[in-house]
Design a protein around this motif. Sequence first.
Motif, PDB file in Angstrom:
ATOM      1  N   LEU A  85       0.825  -1.210   0.000  1.00 41.77           N
ATOM      2  CA  LEU A  85       0.000   0.000   0.000  1.00 41.77           C
ATOM      3  C   LEU A  85       0.858   1.259   0.000  1.00 41.77           C
ATOM      4  CD1 LEU A  85      -2.828  -1.034   2.481  1.00 41.77           C
ATOM      5  CD2 LEU A  85      -3.001  -0.766   0.011  1.00 41.77           C
ATOM      6  N   LYS A  86       1.946   1.245   0.751  1.00 42.90           N
ATOM      7  CA  LYS A  86       2.855   2.394   0.749  1.00 42.90           C
ATOM      8  C   LYS A  86       3.447   2.607  -0.644  1.00 42.90           C
ATOM      9  CE  LYS A  86       4.243   2.209   5.596  1.00 42.90           C
ATOM     10  NZ  LYS A  86       5.347   1.910   6.525  1.00 42.90           N
ATOM     11  N   ASN A  87       3.838   1.509  -1.293  1.00 44.65           N
ATOM     12  CA  ASN A  87       4.394   1.616  -2.643  1.00 44.65           C
ATOM     13  C   ASN A  87       3.364   2.171  -3.623  1.00 44.65           C
ATOM     14  OD1 ASN A  87       6.870   0.627  -1.829  1.00 44.65           O
ATOM     15  ND2 ASN A  87       6.362  -1.486  -2.353  1.00 44.65           N
ATOM     16  N   ILE A  88       2.115   1.737  -3.472  1.00 42.66           N
ATOM     17  CA  ILE A  88       1.053   2.248  -4.348  1.00 42.66           C
ATOM     18  C   ILE A  88       0.871   3.745  -4.124  1.00 42.66           C
ATOM     19  CG2 ILE A  88      -1.441   2.186  -4.767  1.00 42.66           C
ATOM     20  CD1 ILE A  88      -1.295  -0.849  -4.260  1.00 42.66           C
ATOM     21  N   LEU A  89       0.854   4.164  -2.870  1.00 44.85           N
ATOM     22  CA  LEU A  89       0.696   5.587  -2.571  1.00 44.85           C
ATOM     23  C   LEU A  89       1.870   6.406  -3.103  1.00 44.85           C
ATOM     24  CD1 LEU A  89      -0.759   5.444   1.049  1.00 44.85           C
ATOM     25  CD2 LEU A  89      -1.950   6.061  -1.048  1.00 44.85           C
ATOM     26  N   ILE A  90       3.074   5.882  -2.966  1.00 45.91           N
ATOM     27  CA  ILE A  90       4.258   6.577  -3.485  1.00 45.91           C
ATOM     28  C   ILE A  90       4.166   6.696  -5.002  1.00 45.91           C
ATOM     29  CG2 ILE A  90       6.756   6.358  -3.819  1.00 45.91           C
ATOM     30  CD1 ILE A  90       6.867   5.174  -0.961  1.00 45.91           C
ATOM     31  N   GLN A  91       3.736   5.620  -5.665  1.00 47.87           N
ATOM     32  CA  GLN A  91       3.598   5.651  -7.126  1.00 47.87           C
ATOM     33  C   GLN A  91       2.565   6.687  -7.557  1.00 47.87           C
ATOM     34  OE1 GLN A  91       2.619   1.669  -8.287  1.00 47.87           O
ATOM     35  NE2 GLN A  91       4.759   1.111  -8.684  1.00 47.87           N
ATOM     36  N   THR A  92       1.460   6.741  -6.844  1.00 43.88           N
ATOM     37  CA  THR A  92       0.438   7.720  -7.227  1.00 43.88           C
ATOM     38  C   THR A  92       0.928   9.143  -7.010  1.00 43.88           C
ATOM     39  OG1 THR A  92      -0.592   7.586  -5.040  1.00 43.88           O
ATOM     40  CG2 THR A  92      -1.514   6.192  -6.780  1.00 43.88           C
ATOM     41  N   GLN A  93       1.680   9.357  -5.949  1.00 44.57           N
ATOM     42  CA  GLN A  93       2.218  10.702  -5.705  1.00 44.57           C
ATOM     43  C   GLN A  93       3.227  11.085  -6.772  1.00 44.57           C
ATOM     44  OE1 GLN A  93       3.702  10.538  -1.721  1.00 44.57           O
ATOM     45  NE2 GLN A  93       1.681  10.829  -0.794  1.00 44.57           N
ATOM     46  N   THR A  94       4.088  10.168  -7.158  1.00 52.24           N
ATOM     47  CA  THR A  94       5.065  10.477  -8.204  1.00 52.24           C
ATOM     48  C   THR A  94       4.379  10.655  -9.553  1.00 52.24           C
ATOM     49  OG1 THR A  94       5.514   8.116  -8.511  1.00 52.24           O
ATOM     50  CG2 THR A  94       7.006   9.335  -7.066  1.00 52.24           C
ATOM     51  N   ASN A  95       3.321   9.877  -9.792  1.00 46.56           N
ATOM     52  CA  ASN A  95       2.564  10.032 -11.046  1.00 46.56           C
ATOM     53  C   ASN A  95       1.882  11.392 -11.097  1.00 46.56           C
ATOM     54  OD1 ASN A  95       3.318   7.544 -11.974  1.00 46.56           O
ATOM     55  ND2 ASN A  95       1.421   6.521 -11.378  1.00 46.56           N
ATOM     56  N   GLN A  96       1.373  11.839  -9.982  1.00 44.86           N
ATOM     57  CA  GLN A  96       0.708  13.138  -9.944  1.00 44.86           C
ATOM     58  C   GLN A  96       1.712  14.265 -10.175  1.00 44.86           C
ATOM     59  OE1 GLN A  96      -1.247  13.300  -6.189  1.00 44.86           O
ATOM     60  NE2 GLN A  96      -3.030  12.132  -6.879  1.00 44.86           N
ATOM     61  N   ASN A  97       2.913  14.124  -9.676  1.00 42.03           N
ATOM     62  CA  ASN A  97       3.935  15.159  -9.826  1.00 42.03           C
ATOM     63  C   ASN A  97       4.473  15.240 -11.255  1.00 42.03           C
ATOM     64  OD1 ASN A  97       3.678  15.789  -7.132  1.00 42.03           O
ATOM     65  ND2 ASN A  97       5.410  14.517  -6.511  1.00 42.03           N
ATOM     66  N   THR A  98       4.465  14.124 -11.971  1.00 45.64           N
ATOM     67  CA  THR A  98       5.045  14.119 -13.318  1.00 45.64           C
ATOM     68  C   THR A  98       4.022  14.402 -14.411  1.00 45.64           C
ATOM     69  OG1 THR A  98       4.747  11.734 -13.454  1.00 45.64           O
ATOM     70  CG2 THR A  98       6.869  12.518 -12.671  1.00 45.64           C
ATOM     71  N   ILE A  99       2.743  14.434 -14.108  1.00 43.75           N
ATOM     72  CA  ILE A  99       1.694  14.668 -15.108  1.00 43.75           C
ATOM     73  C   ILE A  99       1.736  16.130 -15.551  1.00 43.75           C
ATOM     74  CG2 ILE A  99      -0.796  14.716 -15.487  1.00 43.75           C
ATOM     75  CD1 ILE A  99      -0.999  12.391 -13.524  1.00 43.75           C
ATOM     76  N   LYS A 100       1.647  16.332 -16.893  1.00 41.78           N
ATOM     77  CA  LYS A 100       1.741  17.693 -17.424  1.00 41.78           C
ATOM     78  C   LYS A 100       0.537  18.075 -18.275  1.00 41.78           C
ATOM     79  CE  LYS A 100       6.726  17.636 -17.264  1.00 41.78           C
ATOM     80  NZ  LYS A 100       7.959  17.621 -17.976  1.00 41.78           N
ATOM     81  N   SER A 101       0.172  17.271 -19.243  1.00 39.28           N
ATOM     82  CA  SER A 101      -0.903  17.646 -20.166  1.00 39.28           C
ATOM     83  C   SER A 101      -2.271  17.297 -19.575  1.00 39.28           C
ATOM     84  CB  SER A 101      -0.725  16.932 -21.507  1.00 39.28           C
ATOM     85  OG  SER A 101      -1.010  15.558 -21.347  1.00 39.28           O
ATOM     86  N   LYS A 104      -5.836  10.896 -17.291  1.00 39.81           N
ATOM     87  CA  LYS A 104      -5.345   9.541 -17.113  1.00 39.81           C
ATOM     88  C   LYS A 104      -4.894   9.340 -15.668  1.00 39.81           C
ATOM     89  CE  LYS A 104      -2.020   6.256 -18.995  1.00 39.81           C
ATOM     90  NZ  LYS A 104      -0.884   6.077 -19.874  1.00 39.81           N
ATOM     91  N   GLY A 105      -4.246  10.341 -15.091  1.00 43.23           N
ATOM     92  CA  GLY A 105      -3.785  10.272 -13.705  1.00 43.23           C
ATOM     93  C   GLY A 105      -4.945  10.165 -12.723  1.00 43.23           C
ATOM     94  N   VAL A 106      -6.038  10.886 -13.014  1.00 45.65           N
ATOM     95  CA  VAL A 106      -7.231  10.808 -12.150  1.00 45.65           C
ATOM     96  C   VAL A 106      -7.797   9.391 -12.186  1.00 45.65           C
ATOM     97  CG1 VAL A 106      -9.596  11.635 -11.877  1.00 45.65           C
ATOM     98  CG2 VAL A 106      -7.760  13.263 -12.313  1.00 45.65           C
TER      99      VAL A 106
END
Length: 131
Positions: free
Chosen positions: A75-91, A97-99
Amino acid sequence: MNKKELIEEIAKKHHIILDENDPIFAVVSANEIIFDNFLEKINLLFTKHKTDLESYKFNIFNEIREYSKSNQEALKNILIQTQTNQNTIKSPEEKAKGVKEKKNTNINFWIIAIASQIIFLLIGLIIGITI
């Protein structure tokens, strides 16, 4: 039941008068000896069974702890992945897609959490029934 009570019961039911030296009491004594031996064996088996259940319960608790720790790490890894995905999303497309990924991640999180709780409940019921 002592000999006097047995003699009285036999006299009432069968109208036979016995004394304490009657050979039938040898059978009663043999039966008592066999029964006492049987009770000793049952008590030993009961003690062994209880010990086995305690070790089984201990092993289950250890497995639950390990499973819980691995779920927490996942679960921690999933949360970390979602946080990093949110930070790298631009368009905007990537944001949409991130939502979706975030919703999927939240759904996965809740599925794992609920499944873990159900497993804990079932194991608790199994342990409770066996004890």
